[in-house]
Write a protein that holds these residues in place. Structure first.
Motif, PDB file in Angstrom:
ATOM      1  N   LYS A  99       0.838  -1.213   0.000  1.00 40.76           N
ATOM      2  CA  LYS A  99       0.000   0.000   0.000  1.00 40.76           C
ATOM      3  C   LYS A  99       0.868   1.256   0.000  1.00 40.76           C
ATOM      4  CE  LYS A  99      -4.006  -2.233   1.790  1.00 40.76           C
ATOM      5  NZ  LYS A  99      -4.649  -2.835   2.899  1.00 40.76           N
ATOM      6  N   PHE A 100       1.455   1.533  -1.148  1.00 42.62           N
ATOM      7  CA  PHE A 100       2.351   2.685  -1.234  1.00 42.62           C
ATOM      8  C   PHE A 100       1.604   4.008  -1.024  1.00 42.62           C
ATOM      9  CE2 PHE A 100       5.109  -0.492  -3.139  1.00 42.62           C
ATOM     10  CZ  PHE A 100       6.310  -0.195  -2.505  1.00 42.62           C
ATOM     11  N   GLU A 101       0.247   3.982  -1.066  1.00 35.99           N
ATOM     12  CA  GLU A 101      -0.529   5.206  -0.792  1.00 35.99           C
ATOM     13  C   GLU A 101      -0.374   5.638   0.665  1.00 35.99           C
ATOM     14  OE1 GLU A 101      -1.775   2.272  -1.619  1.00 35.99           O
ATOM     15  OE2 GLU A 101      -3.539   1.754  -0.437  1.00 35.99           O
ATOM     16  N   LYS A 102       0.170   4.783   1.494  1.00 40.07           N
ATOM     17  CA  LYS A 102       0.400   5.140   2.902  1.00 40.07           C
ATOM     18  C   LYS A 102       1.680   5.942   3.070  1.00 40.07           C
ATOM     19  CE  LYS A 102      -2.164   1.461   5.086  1.00 40.07           C
ATOM     20  NZ  LYS A 102      -2.161   0.436   6.111  1.00 40.07           N
ATOM     21  N   ILE A 103       2.446   6.075   2.026  1.00 40.39           N
ATOM     22  CA  ILE A 103       3.691   6.839   2.075  1.00 40.39           C
ATOM     23  C   ILE A 103       3.380   8.264   1.661  1.00 40.39           C
ATOM     24  CG2 ILE A 103       6.101   6.942   1.282  1.00 40.39           C
ATOM     25  CD1 ILE A 103       5.456   4.227   2.512  1.00 40.39           C
ATOM     26  N   HIS A 104       3.759   9.205   2.514  1.00 40.81           N
ATOM     27  CA  HIS A 104       3.485  10.626   2.234  1.00 40.81           C
ATOM     28  C   HIS A 104       4.789  11.343   1.917  1.00 40.81           C
ATOM     29  CE1 HIS A 104      -0.551   9.874   3.820  1.00 40.81           C
ATOM     30  NE2 HIS A 104       0.077   9.165   4.761  1.00 40.81           N
ATOM     31  N   GLU A 105       4.759  12.160   0.896  1.00 42.83           N
ATOM     32  CA  GLU A 105       5.982  12.873   0.493  1.00 42.83           C
ATOM     33  C   GLU A 105       5.998  14.241   1.154  1.00 42.83           C
ATOM     34  OE1 GLU A 105       8.396  11.710  -1.453  1.00 42.83           O
ATOM     35  OE2 GLU A 105       7.437   9.830  -2.056  1.00 42.83           O
ATOM     36  N   GLU A 106       6.986  14.504   1.919  1.00 43.17           N
ATOM     37  CA  GLU A 106       7.243  15.809   2.549  1.00 43.17           C
ATOM     38  C   GLU A 106       6.191  16.197   3.600  1.00 43.17           C
ATOM     39  OE1 GLU A 106      10.101  16.908   1.870  1.00 43.17           O
ATOM     40  OE2 GLU A 106      10.560  16.080  -0.100  1.00 43.17           O
ATOM     41  N   LYS A 107       4.876  16.152   3.279  1.00 41.97           N
ATOM     42  CA  LYS A 107       3.815  16.455   4.246  1.00 41.97           C
ATOM     43  C   LYS A 107       2.732  15.404   4.129  1.00 41.97           C
ATOM     44  CE  LYS A 107       3.993  21.448   4.778  1.00 41.97           C
ATOM     45  NZ  LYS A 107       3.210  22.671   4.778  1.00 41.97           N
ATOM     46  N   PHE A 108       1.860  15.322   5.150  1.00 40.69           N
ATOM     47  CA  PHE A 108       0.769  14.325   5.113  1.00 40.69           C
ATOM     48  C   PHE A 108      -0.147  14.605   3.934  1.00 40.69           C
ATOM     49  CE2 PHE A 108      -3.303  12.500   6.142  1.00 40.69           C
ATOM     50  CZ  PHE A 108      -2.953  11.239   6.580  1.00 40.69           C
TER      51      PHE A 108
END
Ligand SMILES: Cc1cc2nc3c(=O)[nH]c(=O)nc-3n(C[C@H](O)[C@H](O)[C@H](O)COP(=O)(O)O)c2cc1C
Length: 175
Positions: A166-175
């Motif tokens: 579930k790569f959608e659980k990874i947030h880039e820089e901010k939530f």
């Protein structure tokens, strides 16, 4: 197996075991993995009780309602306890020791399953920790966090696929 990610992908919780025993050499490797785990403030509060006695494992299988049954058929169990007076990070320290052991077991082709102890009750209604203390005799200043059941897999759950994580659980820089 050389690739750690591949080892993590193929590791699953194994709850059904064959009757094959774990060699002393492999048991030592799994326990070495526990002792190699990092620890907050390098306090190393964790200690480990290795149980192979069938009668003790059977008694331990009643330490939770339903979810510790695999202990009765396990080749061994490692009970993870920690000195509460030594550290404020015993939950984290025990958890990384557990994970190190699970990965080393998987690398050796040995199945394992994490059994939660902290905050849980035994079949007889006492806390799981006190139930285990009654069997294993660890002192009051030691908290029991978890048990790792170990054995050669009789049934292996399906392996995960990297593409389905579930790569959608990874947030880039901010939530
Ligand atoms: C903190 C923690 C507590 C767990 N407690 C139990 C437990 O008491 N009994 C059990 O059968 N499995 C327990 N498990 C195993 C989980 O059910 C298992 O890791 C989860 O279903 C994911 O499956 P996998 O390990 O095969 O990837 C626990 C796992 C963790 C990380």
């Amino acid at each position: 197996m050389n690739d750690l990610l591949e080892l993590m992908r193929t590791r699953r919780s194994v709850r059904q075991y064959t009757a094959q025993e774990i060699s002393d050499e492999d048991a030592k490797k799994i326990l070495s993995a526990a002792l190699l785990a990092p620890s907050g403030h390098a306090s190393y509060p964790c200690e480990f009780i290795v149980v192979k006695n069938r009668e003790t494992l059977e008694k331990m299988s009643h330490c939770r309602e339903g979810v510790a049954k695999m202990l009765a058929g396990a080749a061994a169990a490692v009970v993870v306890i920690a000195n509460k007076e030594k550290s404020e990070t015993i939950i984290e320290d025990c958890s990384v020791a557990m994970m190190n052991m699970q990965l080393e077991a998987a690398a050796l082709g040995i199945g394992s399953c994490w059994i939660q102890v902290r905050g849980r009750n035994a079949e007889d209604g006492t806390s799981t920790e006190n139930y285990l203390r009654g069997i294993l005799g660890f002192p009051e200043n030691f908290a029991c966090q978890s048990i790792l059941s170990l054995g050669y897999p009789a049934k292996m759950p399906r392996q995960r696929e990297l593409e389905k994580l579930k790569f959608e659980k990874i947030h880039e820089e901010k939530f």
